[in-house]
Design an enzyme around this catalytic site. Sequence first.
Site, PDB file in Angstrom:
ATOM      1  NE  ARG A   6       5.178   3.705  -2.876  1.00 42.48           N
ATOM      2  CZ  ARG A   6       4.582   2.614  -3.330  1.00 42.48           C
ATOM      3  NH1 ARG A   6       3.487   2.167  -2.738  1.00 42.48           N
ATOM      4  NH2 ARG A   6       5.075   1.964  -4.375  1.00 42.48           N
ATOM      5  CD  GLU A  66       6.549   0.456   3.588  1.00 45.34           C
ATOM      6  OE1 GLU A  66       6.902  -0.440   2.781  1.00 45.34           O
ATOM      7  OE2 GLU A  66       5.488   1.093   3.462  1.00 45.34           O
ATOM      8  CG  HIS A 112       3.770  -1.985   1.414  1.00 46.00           C
ATOM      9  ND1 HIS A 112       4.667  -0.980   1.160  1.00 46.00           N
ATOM     10  CD2 HIS A 112       2.985  -2.049   0.302  1.00 46.00           C
ATOM     11  CE1 HIS A 112       4.463  -0.463  -0.034  1.00 46.00           C
ATOM     12  NE2 HIS A 112       3.436  -1.094  -0.580  1.00 46.00           N
TER      13      HIS A 112
END
Length: 314
Positions: free
Chosen positions: A228, A257, A276
Amino acid sequence: MTQQVYLPDDIPAVGKKILTDAGFDVIVGSGRDRDVMKKEGSNANAVLIGTQPFDADIMDAMPNLKVIARNGVGYDAVDVEAATERGIYVVNTPKALSDSVAETAVLELLAISKNLYQDSKAIYDDNWKYRKTHPGRDVAGKTVGILGFGRIGQQVAKKLSGFDVKVIAYDPFAKSTDTVEIVDRDTIFKTSDYVMVHLPALPETEHSIGTAEFKMMKNDAYLINMARGIIIVTSELVDALKNGDIAGAALDVFEEEPLPVTDELVSLENVLLTPHIASNTIETKARMAVDATQDIVRVLHGDQPKSAVNRLDD
């Protein structure tokens, strides 16, 4: 009345079939905007989400909600305490994506070592000579330090076993194996040529890697974060990359994000950035859909879920 399952984002057909076969109405929504979710999911008994924030305000807009299923391992975006107070299960899919994330982690380690992105980009920039002044590095003979030796960390070690590297790990709940030595946290940063972050996002890990850790690292070492973004102090990572405190970084996750194209990380040449994608494969998406929807079925049928992250009073 038929129970309703709300999907803000569509999922593979195999998951929807599990829900419809169980007799539920499946509502495929139109995105992750919080106001849209509150409106579209107002009658939902279950919801299946990705990484979007899911807080008490959204839960209160779905008064019939019994279970929040999370497509993935991390559930830091869900207010678990608020869910528990409202008698709502929170479930995740911890077994579905370990292989995929581990594969991507090793891929990014290799890519940053060989300067793969920049060398490839140089061709499109008509700069064939770029490679002469930017050689890569071999992985063989190096030390890889894994922060967090759970399912994913263990799979990373397994997949690295054929690369002739020494693997060490830090995890207060793990023990050394025949191939991986468990060491203290500082040893990971001081001795590793590659530091691979596979920690859960918890209050104690938030912003836990910053200047102090980068100063401990070798100047020719790399940081790979597949966990993360909030675990890293991004501004201090940028400084370390600019100052040459570390050689480079490969990052698949970010505090914000989507990552803005104006972010300083984007302008750095010694960084590999991916959006991601560690578990973004056809196979993994199908496995996550199956695991998540099966737990939804269990809860809506009055049974215990297999992968609950909270506990409800009977």
